[in-house]
Design an enzyme around this catalytic site. Structure first.
Site, short mmCIF file in Angstrom:
data_model
loop_
_atom_site.label_atom_id
_atom_site.label_comp_id
_atom_site.label_asym_id
_atom_site.label_seq_id
_atom_site.Cartn_x
_atom_site.Cartn_y
_atom_site.Cartn_z
N ASN A 1 13.39 8.34 -8.55
CA ASN A 1 13.85 7.70 -7.30
C ASN A 1 12.94 6.57 -6.86
OD1 ASN A 1 12.21 10.19 -6.94
ND2 ASN A 1 12.16 9.56 -4.80
N HIS B 1 15.46 12.19 -8.34
CA HIS B 1 16.67 12.64 -7.64
C HIS B 1 17.70 13.08 -8.69
CE1 HIS B 1 15.01 11.19 -3.99
NE2 HIS B 1 15.88 10.26 -3.64
N GLN C 1 17.66 15.67 -3.72
CA GLN C 1 16.70 14.57 -3.62
C GLN C 1 15.26 15.04 -3.47
OE1 GLN C 1 20.06 11.90 -1.35
NE2 GLN C 1 17.97 11.19 -1.10
N VAL D 1 6.43 2.95 -2.61
CA VAL D 1 7.30 2.02 -3.35
C VAL D 1 6.52 0.76 -3.73
CG1 VAL D 1 9.41 0.63 -3.26
CG2 VAL D 1 9.40 2.94 -2.27
N THR E 1 0.81 -1.22 0.00
CA THR E 1 0.00 0.00 0.00
C THR E 1 0.85 1.27 0.00
OG1 THR E 1 -0.07 -0.23 2.39
CG2 THR E 1 -2.00 -1.03 1.17
N GLY F 1 11.05 10.66 -1.77
CA GLY F 1 11.95 9.74 -1.06
C GLY F 1 11.61 9.64 0.42
N CYS G 1 18.45 4.56 -3.10
CA CYS G 1 18.15 5.16 -4.41
C CYS G 1 19.30 6.02 -4.95
CB CYS G 1 16.88 6.02 -4.30
SG CYS G 1 16.78 7.00 -2.81
N SER H 1 -4.52 -1.75 6.69
CA SER H 1 -4.88 -1.89 5.26
C SER H 1 -5.56 -3.20 4.91
CB SER H 1 -3.61 -1.78 4.40
OG SER H 1 -2.97 -0.58 4.66
N ARG I 1 17.92 17.64 0.45
CA ARG I 1 16.50 17.53 0.08
C ARG I 1 16.08 18.84 -0.59
NH1 ARG I 1 14.35 12.86 -0.08
NH2 ARG I 1 14.81 12.42 2.09
N LYS J 1 25.50 5.87 3.54
CA LYS J 1 24.99 4.77 2.71
C LYS J 1 25.65 4.84 1.34
CE LYS J 1 20.35 4.63 4.85
NZ LYS J 1 18.96 5.11 4.75
#
Ligand code: NAP
Ligand code: 3JN
Length: 342
Positions: free
Chosen positions: A320, A247, A161, A18, A15, A165, A134, A44, A240, A218
């Site tokens: 992204n 992105h 970004q 992504v 839901t 995201g 991403c 959900s 951001r 990351k």
């Protein structure tokens, strides 16, 4: 691929932003789906989502939800991955996990199919494959051909970004702030620590003791794992910006051997997953707005870094939610059914 009737696929987090994109990508790429099991929280359960014109009810994500599943695509957050991915693997599914939960686990492959599809073979150790962050994915799709051709010593990347995201609430926050600004009203912020409309926040994920954010580290650590190169220097600043989808990244590299801008452009023309958009004379370069809904990573503004002997600058943009998450996961599943599971 041998199984004519298709594969049983589960989406954990179906839901979400992504998860919804995973449904779309499976449909757009005509993935051979036999059963599609949609999983999410209690909130959900019973809600219906549409796949290929058919309504499918959402079921509860729990440890018993994976019987008979061949591939489980996870995008329900890192703690749900830690709680349920091992149970899914135990039940016989191969898990493709979108969270950071397992990315740096040495027993779990971290895969961008255009870059290191060979690593997928390692899934047998734990039954789990990790999808990178991403920002890492699109950077490495663009850099892989250069890395293979002339070697890369160091990467300096700054990201721009999109708010998607940070999930659906962040998109709402940006839109509401723009509306409030236009109406002359007070702007509210809950998702971000500052106003995001008409602003740039050099802050994605939490801050670490070394002064970097988790998002920045990351990019450093995942790049080294995917390139299988602990000597490559990577430094990132993740920002951001008030963009909804797509992105963008400004990437500067120092190569081992000299490469010209023309040679990099030539490499990009045949690079898997890349679309070269580099015609500044006609104001053509990659734009976040143009990346929305696209599967390719857009690369442009390729030029030599005149401040060093062997340096290249480039501008790299991708959707992204697609290449940065859902598409990359489905591409991994495609390799799995093509080469590893029958
Ligand atoms: P989202 O829109 O907030 O969706 C979250 C999903 O997780 C929803 O389906 C939600 O179900 C489900 N969920 C949340 N808590 C749950 C629980 N306790 N039990 C079962 N399901 C639960 O978030 P998103 O933007 O899709 O992102 C989801 C995750 O994907 C992120 O946390 C991150 O780990 C990963 N991600 C990765 C990248 C990347 O860089 N590769 C990019 C974005 C996201 P309900 O609707 O029932 O609440
Ligand atoms: O902020 C972005 O643009 C990407 C967000 C990724 C993200 C969001 C929440 C949790 C991640 C990720 O994939 O690294 C995670 C996480 O799983 O740690």
């Amino acid at each position: 691929m041998t199984r004519e009737e298709g594969y049983n696929i589960a989406i954990a987090g179906a839901t979400g932003a992504v998860g919804g994109a995973m449904l779309d990508v499976l449909e757009r790429r005509n993935f051979p789906v036999k059963e599609l099991r949609l999983l999410a929280s209690e909130r959900s359960v019973g809600k219906k989502l549409v796949f290929k014109g058919r309504e499918i009810p959402v079921q509860l994500l729990d440890k018993n939800a994976f019987a008979g599943i061949d591939v489980a695509l996870f995008s329900a957050g890192a703690s749900r991955s830690l709680d349920f991915a091992p149970a899914a693997a135990e039940a016989g599914a191969v898990v493709v996990d979108n969270s950071s939960a397992f990315r740096m686990d040495p027993e779990i492959p971290l895969v961008v199919p255009e870059v290191n599809a060979h690593a997928i073979a390692q899934y047998t150790k734990r039954g789990i494959i990790a999808n990178p962050n991403c920002s890492t994915i699109q950077m490495l799709v663009a850099l892989k051909p250069i890395y293979d051709s002339v070697g890369i010593k160091r990467i300096v990347v700054s990201t721009y970004q999109a708010v998607s995201g940070s999930g659906a609430n962040a998109i709402e926050e940006l839109k509401n702030q723009v509306k409030a600004y236009a109406a002359g009203e007070k702007l509210q912020n809950n998702v971000y620590p500052h106003q995001i409309a008409f602003n740039c926040l050099p802050h994605i994920d939490s801050f670490l003791d070394n002064g970097y954010t988790k998002e920045e580290m990351k990019m450093v650590n995942e790049t080294r794992k995917i390139f299988e190169d602990n000597s490559i220097g990577v430094t990132a600043t993740t920002v951001r910006v008030p963009v909804v989808f797509g992105h963008s990244e400004s990437i500067n590299i120092e190569t081992d051997r000299k490469i010209s801008a023309a040679e990099v452009k030539e490499l990009m023309l045949t690079a898997p997953g890349v679309k070269l958009v580099d015609n500044p004379a006609d104001n053509e370069y990659p734009l976040a707005l143009d990346s929305e809904g696209k599967f390719e990573t857009l690369v442009g503004r390729i030029r030599e870094d005149e401040s060093i002997e062997k340096g290249i600058n480039m501008w790299v943009v991708a959707d992204n939610i697609l290449k940065g998450a859902a598409l990359n996961a489905v591409q991994i599943a495609e390799v799995l059914i093509e080469k590893y599971i029958d």
